[in-house]
Design a protein around this motif. Structure first.
Motif, PDB file in Angstrom:
ATOM      1  N   PRO A   1      -1.325  -4.543   7.660  1.00 13.26           N
ATOM      2  CA  PRO A   1      -2.384  -4.426   6.661  1.00 13.26           C
ATOM      3  C   PRO A   1      -1.954  -3.445   5.576  1.00 13.26           C
ATOM      4  CG  PRO A   1      -2.936  -3.147   8.598  1.00 13.26           C
ATOM      5  CD  PRO A   1      -1.678  -3.894   8.939  1.00 13.26           C
ATOM      6  N   PRO A   2      -2.635  -3.416   4.446  1.00 13.35           N
ATOM      7  CA  PRO A   2      -2.244  -2.478   3.388  1.00 13.35           C
ATOM      8  C   PRO A   2      -2.125  -1.035   3.858  1.00 13.35           C
ATOM      9  CG  PRO A   2      -3.841  -4.046   2.545  1.00 13.35           C
ATOM     10  CD  PRO A   2      -3.739  -4.297   4.018  1.00 13.35           C
ATOM     11  N   ALA A   3      -3.049  -0.598   4.732  1.00  8.97           N
ATOM     12  CA  ALA A   3      -2.995   0.790   5.203  1.00  8.97           C
ATOM     13  C   ALA A   3      -1.720   1.071   5.976  1.00  8.97           C
ATOM     14  CB  ALA A   3      -4.211   1.097   6.070  1.00  8.97           C
ATOM     15  N   GLY A   4      -1.198   0.051   6.664  1.00  9.03           N
ATOM     16  CA  GLY A   4       0.041   0.236   7.408  1.00  9.03           C
ATOM     17  C   GLY A   4       1.214   0.514   6.487  1.00  9.03           C
TER      18      GLY A   4
ATOM     19  N   THR B   1       4.072   6.744   2.422  1.00  8.14           N
ATOM     20  CA  THR B   1       3.724   8.158   2.307  1.00  8.14           C
ATOM     21  C   THR B   1       4.436   8.989   3.367  1.00  8.14           C
ATOM     22  OG1 THR B   1       1.727   7.803   3.638  1.00  8.14           O
ATOM     23  CG2 THR B   1       1.492   7.697   1.235  1.00  8.14           C
ATOM     24  N   GLY B   2       4.709   8.374   4.531  1.00  8.95           N
ATOM     25  CA  GLY B   2       5.451   9.074   5.575  1.00  8.95           C
ATOM     26  C   GLY B   2       6.860   9.419   5.153  1.00  8.95           C
ATOM     27  N   ALA B   3       7.395   8.668   4.170  1.00 12.93           N
ATOM     28  CA  ALA B   3       8.729   8.951   3.632  1.00 12.93           C
ATOM     29  C   ALA B   3       8.669   9.856   2.403  1.00 12.93           C
ATOM     30  CB  ALA B   3       9.436   7.642   3.276  1.00 12.93           C
ATOM     31  N   GLY B   4       7.483  10.372   2.110  1.00 11.81           N
ATOM     32  CA  GLY B   4       7.360  11.307   1.005  1.00 11.81           C
ATOM     33  C   GLY B   4       7.111  10.676  -0.351  1.00 11.81           C
ATOM     34  N   LEU B   5       6.737   9.411  -0.379  1.00 15.23           N
ATOM     35  CA  LEU B   5       6.478   8.746  -1.642  1.00 15.23           C
ATOM     36  C   LEU B   5       4.994   8.820  -1.996  1.00 15.23           C
ATOM     37  CD1 LEU B   5       8.591   5.459  -1.267  1.00 15.23           C
ATOM     38  CD2 LEU B   5       9.329   7.699  -2.112  1.00 15.23           C
ATOM     39  N   ALA B   6       4.707   8.879  -3.263  1.00 12.30           N
ATOM     40  CA  ALA B   6       3.348   8.645  -3.729  1.00 12.30           C
ATOM     41  C   ALA B   6       3.148   7.138  -3.720  1.00 12.30           C
ATOM     42  CB  ALA B   6       3.168   9.206  -5.133  1.00 12.30           C
ATOM     43  N   ALA B   7       2.118   6.647  -3.036  1.00 11.09           N
ATOM     44  CA  ALA B   7       2.032   5.218  -2.763  1.00 11.09           C
ATOM     45  C   ALA B   7       0.690   4.629  -3.127  1.00 11.09           C
ATOM     46  CB  ALA B   7       2.332   4.948  -1.290  1.00 11.09           C
ATOM     47  N   ASP B   8       0.714   3.342  -3.380  1.00 16.03           N
ATOM     48  CA  ASP B   8      -0.472   2.546  -3.654  1.00 16.03           C
ATOM     49  C   ASP B   8      -0.325   1.264  -2.835  1.00 16.03           C
ATOM     50  OD1 ASP B   8      -2.766   1.471  -4.754  1.00 16.03           O
ATOM     51  OD2 ASP B   8      -1.825   0.914  -6.662  1.00 16.03           O
ATOM     52  N   ALA B   9      -1.374   0.842  -2.158  1.00 22.59           N
ATOM     53  CA  ALA B   9      -1.327  -0.385  -1.364  1.00 22.59           C
ATOM     54  C   ALA B   9      -2.648  -1.125  -1.537  1.00 22.59           C
ATOM     55  CB  ALA B   9      -1.069  -0.073   0.111  1.00 22.59           C
ATOM     56  N   TRP B  10      -2.561  -2.445  -1.564  1.00 17.90           N
ATOM     57  CA  TRP B  10      -3.769  -3.244  -1.780  1.00 17.90           C
ATOM     58  C   TRP B  10      -3.529  -4.672  -1.289  1.00 17.90           C
ATOM     59  CZ3 TRP B  10      -0.055  -2.246  -5.298  1.00 17.90           C
ATOM     60  CH2 TRP B  10       0.425  -3.299  -6.101  1.00 17.90           C
ATOM     61  N   GLU B  11      -4.581  -5.468  -1.317  1.00 18.89           N
ATOM     62  CA  GLU B  11      -4.463  -6.873  -0.970  1.00 18.89           C
ATOM     63  C   GLU B  11      -5.222  -7.714  -1.977  1.00 18.89           C
ATOM     64  OE1 GLU B  11      -7.564  -8.203   2.265  1.00 18.89           O
ATOM     65  OE2 GLU B  11      -6.514  -6.402   2.983  1.00 18.89           O
ATOM     66  N   THR B  12      -4.780  -8.941  -2.158  1.00 24.07           N
ATOM     67  CA  THR B  12      -5.428  -9.892  -3.054  1.00 24.07           C
ATOM     68  C   THR B  12      -5.452 -11.246  -2.377  1.00 24.07           C
ATOM     69  OG1 THR B  12      -4.658  -8.747  -5.050  1.00 24.07           O
ATOM     70  CG2 THR B  12      -5.309 -11.044  -5.297  1.00 24.07           C
ATOM     71  N   THR B  13      -6.564 -11.945  -2.460  1.00 25.90           N
ATOM     72  CA  THR B  13      -6.629 -13.322  -1.990  1.00 25.90           C
ATOM     73  C   THR B  13      -6.672 -14.236  -3.208  1.00 25.90           C
ATOM     74  OG1 THR B  13      -7.768 -12.747   0.062  1.00 25.90           O
ATOM     75  CG2 THR B  13      -7.953 -15.029  -0.682  1.00 25.90           C
TER      76      THR B  13
END
Length: 265
Positions: free
Chosen positions: A174-177, A183-195
């Motif tokens: 899922p996007p949260a995964g 983020t665990g690798a130190g990146l600023a991150a954005d995650a999302w889903e689209t149908t």
């Protein structure tokens, strides 16, 4: 696209819905803020048609597409621009960068690799200061298109031959995964889903869509007669799950999962 032990890919079948398959790539790139990257890599580049868009986005970059499918790379060759846009054969599971990469993209590939969260974590950790990592994977594995395929593979008639070929409902996170991995690798991150609601035309349109992707490794395990029989059963189930509308078109809802990470300069 990884093909270790998998059937050869058919660029023509995959590209029969080229516009629909390209839309998520454009949406993914829309969240990548790199302005003047020098090195851009597309892991799992397929036929190279969307990889070519990376050079149009960043015309001063050196762009490399990586794929393990000889048939896809043969199709990609028509997009090559010597010294600017090149393609190389490698499995993404074995690929290693030969230097810093400013933008690393993986589009509709990682779901084929069961261990891809660990693989992605390694790529994310290697993103240099100022670098970007962007990925998109299908998230439709619990939808009727894939659930019916898995159910048929495990049915009494087919289980002995196809149980191992059934699509994995957890093939993508899922996007949260993906957010956690980046983020665990130190990146600023954005995650999302689209149908996306793809409006398809023609007879058995959903079957033709799946025929270019998830159905291929299933049919590879069958002889010609068995493949035809399996396809007929699957087509009937898809027609019931995705009935045509009054105008003859068929709507295929298709979920996609996206994630983009950036390491500050």
């Amino acid at each position: 696209m990884p093909d270790r032990g998998a059937p050869a890919w058919d660029p023509a079948a995959y590209l029969s819905f080229a516009d629909e398959r390209a839309r998520p790539f454009a949406d993914l790139l829309g969240r990548v803020g790199a302005e003047h990257p020098a090195v851009v890599v597309d892991l799992g580049c397929g036929d190279g048609s969307v990889t070519a868009k990376l050079l149009r986005r960043w015309p001063r970059a050196r762009v490399t597409g990586v794929d393990s499918s000889a048939s896809m790379l043969a199709a990609a060759a028509e997009h090559a621009v010597p010294g600017r846009l090149e393609f190389t054969r490698a499995d993404v599971r074995d690929w290693l960068p030969d230097g810093p990469i400013d933008v690393l993209v993986s589009n509709a590939t990682l779901h084929w690799v069961p261990e891809h969260p660990e693989l992605l974590a390694g790529w994310a950790a290697a993103v240099p200061p100022g670098g970007w990592l962007a990925l998109q994977v299908p998230g439709n594995f619990r939808a009727p298109s894939h659930a019916l395929l898995a159910q048929l593979c495990r049915s009494t008639r087919w289980v002995a031959q196809l149980a191992d070929a059934a699509p994995d409902p957890d093939a993508a996170l899922p996007p949260a995964g993906y957010l956690d991995v980046l983020t665990g690798a130190g990146l600023a991150a954005d995650a999302w889903e689209t149908t996306y609601l793809h409006v398809l035309t023609g007879e058995d349109a959903v079957l033709r869509w799946v025929g270019g992707t998830a159905l291929r490794p299933v049919l590879a395990g069958l002889d010609e007669e068995a493949a035809a029989s399996f396809t007929a059963e699957y087509a009937a189930a898809l027609r019931e799950a995705y009935p045509p509308r009054d105008d003859g078109t068929t709507v295929l809802p298709f979920r996609r999962v996206f994630a983009v990470g950036h390491r500050a300069s």
